[in-house]
Write a protein that holds these residues in place. Structure first.
Motif, mmCIF file in Angstrom:
data_model
loop_
_atom_site.group_PDB
_atom_site.id
_atom_site.type_symbol
_atom_site.label_atom_id
_atom_site.label_comp_id
_atom_site.label_asym_id
_atom_site.label_seq_id
_atom_site.Cartn_x
_atom_site.Cartn_y
_atom_site.Cartn_z
ATOM 1 N N GLU A 224 0.924 -1.027 -0.042
ATOM 2 C CA GLU A 224 0.059 0.127 0.075
ATOM 3 C C GLU A 224 0.698 1.427 -0.025
ATOM 4 O O GLU A 224 0.681 2.361 -0.805
ATOM 5 C CB GLU A 224 -0.986 -0.110 1.089
ATOM 6 N N ALA A 225 1.863 1.056 0.948
ATOM 7 C CA ALA A 225 2.893 2.517 0.867
ATOM 8 C C ALA A 225 3.467 2.629 -0.590
ATOM 9 O O ALA A 225 3.625 3.869 -0.790
ATOM 10 C CB ALA A 225 3.835 2.146 1.858
ATOM 11 N N VAL A 226 3.947 1.594 -1.173
ATOM 12 C CA VAL A 226 4.565 1.834 -2.397
ATOM 13 C C VAL A 226 3.709 2.669 -3.490
ATOM 14 O O VAL A 226 3.989 3.580 -4.080
ATOM 15 C CB VAL A 226 4.933 0.250 -2.926
ATOM 16 N N VAL A 227 2.323 1.900 -3.754
ATOM 17 C CA VAL A 227 1.580 2.635 -4.645
ATOM 18 C C VAL A 227 0.905 3.915 -4.098
ATOM 19 O O VAL A 227 0.495 4.816 -5.016
ATOM 20 C CB VAL A 227 0.361 1.757 -4.969
ATOM 21 N N GLN A 228 1.123 4.607 -2.910
ATOM 22 C CA GLN A 228 0.674 5.644 -2.645
ATOM 23 C C GLN A 228 1.731 6.936 -2.465
ATOM 24 O O GLN A 228 1.351 7.789 -2.083
ATOM 25 C CB GLN A 228 -0.285 5.575 -1.162
ATOM 26 N N HIS A 229 3.030 6.309 -2.467
ATOM 27 C CA HIS A 229 4.293 7.086 -2.433
ATOM 28 C C HIS A 229 3.859 8.239 -3.498
ATOM 29 O O HIS A 229 3.872 7.981 -4.524
ATOM 30 C CB HIS A 229 5.625 6.545 -2.204
ATOM 31 N N PRO A 230 4.059 9.371 -2.804
ATOM 32 C CA PRO A 230 3.948 10.553 -3.974
ATOM 33 C C PRO A 230 5.249 10.810 -5.032
ATOM 34 O O PRO A 230 4.695 11.253 -6.146
ATOM 35 C CB PRO A 230 3.871 11.898 -3.202
ATOM 36 N N LEU A 231 6.084 9.764 -4.781
ATOM 37 C CA LEU A 231 7.365 9.932 -5.586
ATOM 38 C C LEU A 231 7.011 8.861 -6.898
ATOM 39 O O LEU A 231 7.757 9.084 -7.749
ATOM 40 C CB LEU A 231 8.844 9.990 -5.176
ATOM 41 N N ILE A 232 6.088 7.853 -6.690
ATOM 42 C CA ILE A 232 6.204 6.791 -7.629
ATOM 43 C C ILE A 232 4.996 7.346 -8.703
ATOM 44 O O ILE A 232 4.062 7.933 -8.190
ATOM 45 C CB ILE A 232 5.328 5.686 -6.640
ATOM 46 N N LYS A 233 5.330 7.170 -9.889
ATOM 47 C CA LYS A 233 4.547 7.585 -10.818
ATOM 48 C C LYS A 233 3.682 6.706 -11.805
ATOM 49 O O LYS A 233 3.043 7.079 -12.643
ATOM 50 C CB LYS A 233 5.667 8.435 -12.162
ATOM 51 N N ALA A 234 4.057 5.514 -11.421
ATOM 52 C CA ALA A 234 3.118 4.290 -12.374
ATOM 53 C C ALA A 234 3.726 2.999 -11.490
ATOM 54 O O ALA A 234 4.525 3.000 -10.813
ATOM 55 C CB ALA A 234 3.600 4.221 -13.696
ATOM 56 N N VAL A 235 2.405 2.080 -11.581
ATOM 57 C CA VAL A 235 2.858 0.801 -10.961
ATOM 58 C C VAL A 235 2.593 -0.276 -12.054
ATOM 59 O O VAL A 235 1.328 -0.203 -12.606
ATOM 60 C CB VAL A 235 1.816 0.519 -9.775
ATOM 61 N N GLY A 236 3.406 -1.389 -11.966
ATOM 62 C CA GLY A 236 3.042 -2.570 -12.865
ATOM 63 C C GLY A 236 2.998 -3.732 -11.919
ATOM 64 O O GLY A 236 3.679 -3.965 -10.773
ATOM 65 N N PHE A 237 1.775 -4.554 -12.023
ATOM 66 C CA PHE A 237 1.313 -5.413 -11.185
ATOM 67 C C PHE A 237 1.019 -6.869 -12.137
ATOM 68 O O PHE A 237 0.157 -6.503 -12.976
ATOM 69 C CB PHE A 237 0.092 -4.924 -10.318
ATOM 70 N N THR A 238 1.162 -7.927 -11.462
ATOM 71 C CA THR A 238 0.644 -9.150 -11.934
ATOM 72 C C THR A 238 0.167 -9.997 -10.830
ATOM 73 O O THR A 238 0.947 -10.301 -9.900
ATOM 74 C CB THR A 238 1.773 -9.955 -12.677
ATOM 75 N N GLY A 239 -0.945 -10.256 -10.709
ATOM 76 C CA GLY A 239 -1.694 -10.886 -9.606
ATOM 77 C C GLY A 239 -2.965 -11.158 -9.676
ATOM 78 O O GLY A 239 -3.620 -11.097 -10.682
ATOM 79 N N SER A 240 -3.753 -11.333 -8.520
ATOM 80 C CA SER A 240 -5.133 -11.654 -8.483
ATOM 81 C C SER A 240 -6.079 -10.437 -8.587
ATOM 82 O O SER A 240 -5.561 -9.361 -8.608
ATOM 83 C CB SER A 240 -5.328 -12.145 -7.059
ATOM 84 N N LEU A 241 -7.204 -10.750 -9.188
ATOM 85 C CA LEU A 241 -8.139 -9.835 -9.301
ATOM 86 C C LEU A 241 -8.233 -8.753 -8.119
ATOM 87 O O LEU A 241 -8.529 -7.596 -8.079
ATOM 88 C CB LEU A 241 -9.355 -10.311 -9.877
ATOM 89 N N ALA A 242 -8.633 -9.680 -6.999
ATOM 90 C CA ALA A 242 -8.889 -8.755 -5.533
ATOM 91 C C ALA A 242 -7.687 -8.019 -5.281
ATOM 92 O O ALA A 242 -7.994 -6.797 -5.025
ATOM 93 C CB ALA A 242 -9.307 -9.889 -4.761
ATOM 94 N N GLY A 243 -6.330 -8.584 -5.234
ATOM 95 C CA GLY A 243 -5.604 -7.960 -4.815
ATOM 96 C C GLY A 243 -5.139 -6.664 -5.706
ATOM 97 O O GLY A 243 -4.714 -5.454 -5.092
ATOM 98 N N GLY A 244 -5.015 -7.028 -6.965
ATOM 99 C CA GLY A 244 -4.733 -6.087 -7.980
ATOM 100 C C GLY A 244 -5.933 -4.627 -8.068
ATOM 101 O O GLY A 244 -5.544 -3.639 -8.205
ATOM 102 N N ARG A 245 -7.146 -5.263 -7.858
ATOM 103 C CA ARG A 245 -8.432 -4.007 -7.626
ATOM 104 C C ARG A 245 -8.024 -3.159 -6.613
ATOM 105 O O ARG A 245 -8.414 -2.043 -6.499
ATOM 106 C CB ARG A 245 -9.636 -4.746 -7.890
ATOM 107 N N ALA A 246 -7.712 -3.818 -5.457
ATOM 108 C CA ALA A 246 -7.528 -3.157 -4.243
ATOM 109 C C ALA A 246 -6.367 -1.811 -4.591
ATOM 110 O O ALA A 246 -6.399 -0.881 -3.946
ATOM 111 C CB ALA A 246 -7.287 -3.952 -3.022
#
Length: 505
Positions: A224-246
């Motif tokens: 959660e901290a990674v995707v919410q950090h203001p210096l991060i500008k995009a996220v790449g993810f491979t995983g479950s529908l529930a986890g990815g949607r969250a």
């Protein structure tokens, strides 16, 4: 030489401890303790990535290409150790890990070649027209520029090709974007040794050490901290529908929303047309069984649903599939959690009185045996839960009354990574009806093949409409995936001496 993990995080060139430890859960071999990730480590990694971007984001394509090739070389230098710990942690066979390592190093080198050519920059130029009436036109140039630090989540089912130095990382680094990797707790030792290879490449090529960090898991707050950090500008993810949607929702809810490139789930339906079934129903059934059970069905392109026209040919197809599947022994799944989810998915099918079991097995622990079920098209459309992915070697045959009903079924599928047509020459008219429907549903449409096996080439699309992925215009495989981490910038009346160097070479 055996590899013994140090159990630490790699942040901007330094191996660091965390607060507490978690223990890996290998399929076989020794377990190891790893430091749990923390929000503070995320902050340090993101700040280092931003600092690195000031140099790496403006470095030459040749510099970035040399770095990517150095990572590939360092991975190969650790080949045997990577395979050993990778097989221990995941239960995947040696040949699979060796092939995946080759794919990982191959895509790193592919991106190096790609950025050297410069085509991805999409450079455009409109000359000034000072005498144009009623108003002059300025000179305008366009080029693609890197977006800044990128977060990458390691995938459970691909410990190399979709994880620490996998496709998302390779694409981001090629674009000029530093990467913060959130390691997957299913294979932390594999993640660490690959991070060690990346660090060796950093030291060999002299790029800023903040260009890459690996923070191990063990704590949901870290993701959660990674995707919410203001210096991060995009996220790449491979995983479950529930986890990815969250995580997608967290990205969208930020004060500055950022793109979340999630590959989430797909049942990859196959549509078997009448003439193909008449000519080779048995072969198609056998081929499906092989694709369905490859790697214990733990591929995101696993073809979980076969749509067939009811009748004698469908009987031949299912009989051949059952015979082939019944010969497949138990296979080790990647994690205890994935095995449980597979068993729960099987129970979901068995609980429906509309579903006919064709082959049912009893798996235990981390092992999986194949299962096959059957349902009518009408009943399938009435039960959305049966169209949801079961990650593992479970298949569903959907019998329809006609190609008209097959087309109706196709229109009702959600977004998919792949969709397949099996056809012979006499099926051409029916295939022409299906193709435009399927291309709206999937990122890759196949004819007379099985979708397991994703070629890493310029023309590959590994993505699709939601819920297959969260961005239908993107791919996580192939050179087009670099576009996720670039944005177009126009330069108006810019003196040549101020233009980015990529305009000039």
């Amino acid at each position: 030489m055996a590899f013994t993990p140090n159990g630490k995080h790699l942040v901007a060139g330094q191996w660091l401890d965390g607060n507490g430890t978690f223990t890996s859960s290998p399929a076989h071999g020794p377990a190891h303790a790893f430091a749990v990730g923390t929000v503070e480590l995320v902050n340090r990694a993101a700040e280092a990535a931003e600092e690195a971007f000031l140099s790496y984001g403006y470095s030459s394509r040749a510099t970035r290409a040399a770095f990517l090739r150095a990572i590939a070389d360092e991975i190969e230098a650790r080949a045997e150790a990577i395979t050993e710990i990778g097989t221990q942690e995941t239960g995947l066979p040696v040949a699979r890990l060796q092939g995946e390592r080759g794919r990982t190093t191959g895509q790193l080198r592919l991106f190096a070649d790609h950025i050297e050519k410069g085509d991805f920059l999409d450079r455009r130029f409109d000359a000034a027209q000072p005498d144009r009436q009623p108003a002059p036109r300025p000179e305008i140039r366009l080029i693609q520029r890197p977006i800044g630090p990128v977060a990458v989540f390691g995938a459970s089912n691909f410990p190399l090709a979709f994880s620490t130095a996998g496709g998302d990382t390779a694409a981001a680094l090629a674009a000029g974007c530093p990467v913060v990797v959130k390691g997957h707790s299913a294979h932390p030792g594999t993640g660490e040794i690959v991070a060690e290879a990346v660090l060796a490449a950093i030291e060999k090529t002299g790029v800023h050490p903040g260009v890459f960090s690996l923070i191990q898991g063990g704590n949901r707050q870290v993701g959660e901290a990674v995707v919410q950090h203001p210096l991060i500008k995009a996220v790449g993810f491979t995983g479950s529908l529930a986890g990815g949607r969250a995580l997608f929702n967290l990205c969208a809810a930020r004060p500055e929303p950022i793109p979340f490139f999630g590959e989430l789930g797909s049942v990859n339906p196959m549509f078997l047309l009448p003439e193909a079934m008449k000519a080779r129903a048995e072969g198609l059934g056998q081929g499906w069984a092989g694709s369905l059970t490859m790697g214990a069905g733990q591929f995101c392109t696993n073809p979980g649903i076969a749509v067939v026209t009811d009748g004698a040919d469908a009987d031949r197809f299912t009989a051949a599939a059952v015979e082939a599947l019944s010969k497949v022994g138990p296979q080790t799944m990647l994690t205890d959690g994935i095995a449980k989810a597979y068993h729960d998915g099987q129970a979901r099918f068995e609980s429906r009185n509309t579903v006919k079991p064709l082959l049912t097995t009893q798996s235990s622990g981390r092992e999986a045996l194949p299962n096959l079920f059957e349902i009518s098209g009408e009943q399938f459309l009435a039960d959305h839960a049966l169209s949801e992915e079961v990650f593992g070697p479970l298949g569903l045959v959907v019998r329809v009354s006609s190609v008209d009903e097959m087309e109706k079924l196709a229109r009702n599928f959600e977004g998919q990574l792949t969709a397949t047509i099996h056809m012979d020459a006499g099926d051409l008219d029916d295939a022409k009806r299906l193709r435009p429907v399927l291309e709206r549903k999937a990122g890759r449409v196949l004819v007379n093949g099985f979708p397991t096996g994703v070629e890493v080439v310029d023309s590959m699309v590994h993505g699709g409409p939601y819920p297959a992925s969260t961005n239908f215009g993107a791919t996580s495989v192939g050179t087009l995936s670099i576009r996720r981490f670039l944005r177009p910038v126009s330069y108006q009346n810019m003196p040549e001496c101020l233009l980015p160097e990529d305009f000039l070479n």
